[in-house]
Design a protein around this motif. Structure first.
Motif, PDB file in Angstrom:
ATOM      1  N   LEU A  98       0.811  -1.155   0.039  1.00 47.80           N
ATOM      2  CA  LEU A  98       0.028   0.032   0.127  1.00 47.80           C
ATOM      3  C   LEU A  98       0.729   1.291   0.025  1.00 47.80           C
ATOM      4  CD1 LEU A  98      -2.827   1.278   0.231  1.00 47.80           C
ATOM      5  CD2 LEU A  98      -2.790   1.136   2.724  1.00 47.80           C
ATOM      6  N   LYS A  99       1.960   1.214   0.712  1.00 46.37           N
ATOM      7  CA  LYS A  99       3.032   2.375   0.701  1.00 46.37           C
ATOM      8  C   LYS A  99       3.544   2.833  -0.713  1.00 46.37           C
ATOM      9  CE  LYS A  99       6.755   4.287   3.359  1.00 46.37           C
ATOM     10  NZ  LYS A  99       7.567   4.168   4.526  1.00 46.37           N
ATOM     11  N   ASN A 107      -0.349   3.936  -3.143  1.00 44.62           N
ATOM     12  CA  ASN A 107      -1.395   4.700  -2.404  1.00 44.62           C
ATOM     13  C   ASN A 107      -2.132   5.362  -3.167  1.00 44.62           C
ATOM     14  OD1 ASN A 107      -2.480   5.855  -0.306  1.00 44.62           O
ATOM     15  ND2 ASN A 107      -0.968   6.034   1.162  1.00 44.62           N
ATOM     16  N   ASN A 108      -3.086   4.449  -4.095  1.00 44.43           N
ATOM     17  CA  ASN A 108      -3.838   5.156  -4.996  1.00 44.43           C
ATOM     18  C   ASN A 108      -5.163   4.296  -4.945  1.00 44.43           C
ATOM     19  OD1 ASN A 108      -3.720   3.586  -7.269  1.00 44.43           O
ATOM     20  ND2 ASN A 108      -1.802   3.825  -6.829  1.00 44.43           N
ATOM     21  N   THR A 121      -2.267  11.491  -0.456  1.00 44.02           N
ATOM     22  CA  THR A 121      -2.608  10.116  -0.559  1.00 44.02           C
ATOM     23  C   THR A 121      -3.660   9.529   0.458  1.00 44.02           C
ATOM     24  OG1 THR A 121      -1.090   9.975   1.478  1.00 44.02           O
ATOM     25  CG2 THR A 121      -0.010   9.867  -0.829  1.00 44.02           C
ATOM     26  N   TYR A 125      -4.774   6.818   1.440  1.00 45.54           N
ATOM     27  CA  TYR A 125      -4.910   5.764   2.590  1.00 45.54           C
ATOM     28  C   TYR A 125      -3.775   5.761   3.741  1.00 45.54           C
ATOM     29  CZ  TYR A 125      -7.801   4.039  -1.117  1.00 45.54           C
ATOM     30  OH  TYR A 125      -8.700   3.950  -1.956  1.00 45.54           O
ATOM     31  N   THR A 149      -0.753   4.321   5.948  1.00 38.52           N
ATOM     32  CA  THR A 149      -0.010   2.935   5.630  1.00 38.52           C
ATOM     33  C   THR A 149       0.454   2.337   6.952  1.00 38.52           C
ATOM     34  OG1 THR A 149       2.001   4.602   5.417  1.00 38.52           O
ATOM     35  CG2 THR A 149       0.720   4.021   3.443  1.00 38.52           C
TER      36      THR A 149
END
Length: 224
Positions: free
Chosen positions: A11-12, A15-16, A75, A77, A79
């Motif tokens: 996810l890092k 991150n989209n 971003t 979300y 992380t």
């Protein structure tokens, strides 16, 4: 726990919203595992802090979606995953509680609270000033020092207003966030017996938490 850490790593890097939508099922699996861990930690903490048993998983966990309205970082979300067990009212309470931060290569156990209103901060500092012998007996004990390597976050550069600058223990009053923390290896989190592994540190955290919650409860009773 490896699935959680691996998901957060990916996810890092991605991150989209498009990547997240394509991996939504993986996220839901990760969330279920994080919820199971939260439940296990609530049960473990309840053994020595019975009020924790009143909490539900949803009282202790956070959405992964970031609030980007007032942030230059857009971003969408988080992380990391945070689990905050704060008996008896949950994560929104001003009381001090137990926090597990899950982030690849930056996992930690934390006790305390952050972002308290100024009047509460004043009361917390006053309690340390008035009961310094009791406070030192907690944070300077060998057991506490072996459990938590960091004490306080984001300290003021000078003495807080209303307290003597030349007081011998003024550094104990300087943190803007009154918490203690212990770094964890990713491998620690991946232990099958992690709640049991964390228990000695959580028990030490309770001594720290209880000291401050007496002040928080007294403040809330006075204000009500």
């Amino acid at each position: 726990m490896k699935e959680i850490l691996n998901f957060l790593k990916e996810l890092k890097r991605n991150n989209n919203r498009e990547w997240f939508a394509a991996n939504k099922e993986t996220y839901l699996s990760v969330k279920r595992k994080a919820d199971i861990l939260t439940y296990a930690l609530i049960a473990k903490i309840s053994e020595f802090d019975p009020e924790a048993a009143r909490l539900r998983v949803e009282d202790c966990t956070y959405r992964i979606y970031r609030d980007t309205r007032f942030s230059p970082d857009k971003t969408p979300y988080k992380t990391h995953i945070g689990i905050y067990i704060n008996p008896p009212k949950g994560k929104k309470s001003m009381r001090f509680g137990y926090y597990l931060h899950i982030e690849p290569e930056n996992c930690m156990l934390v006790a305390g609270n952050i972002g308290l209103p100024s009047p509460v901060m004043k009361a917390v500092r006053q309690s340390i000033f008035d009961e310094i012998d009791e406070y030192r007996g907690i944070v300077e004990s060998a057991e506490f020092r072996s459990a938590f390597s960091e004490l306080g976050e984001d300290p003021l550069k000078t003495a807080p207003k209303g307290f003597p600058k030349d007081w011998e223990f003024i550094d104990y009053l300087k943190p803007r966030n009154f918490c203690c923390s212990r770094s964890l290896k990713d491998s620690d989190l991946c232990r099958q017996d992690f709640p049991t592994y964390a228990e000695p540190y959580l028990r030490q955290a309770k001594r720290f938490i209880d000291f401050f919650n007496f002040t928080i409860d007294d403040f809330e009773e006075t204000e009500s």
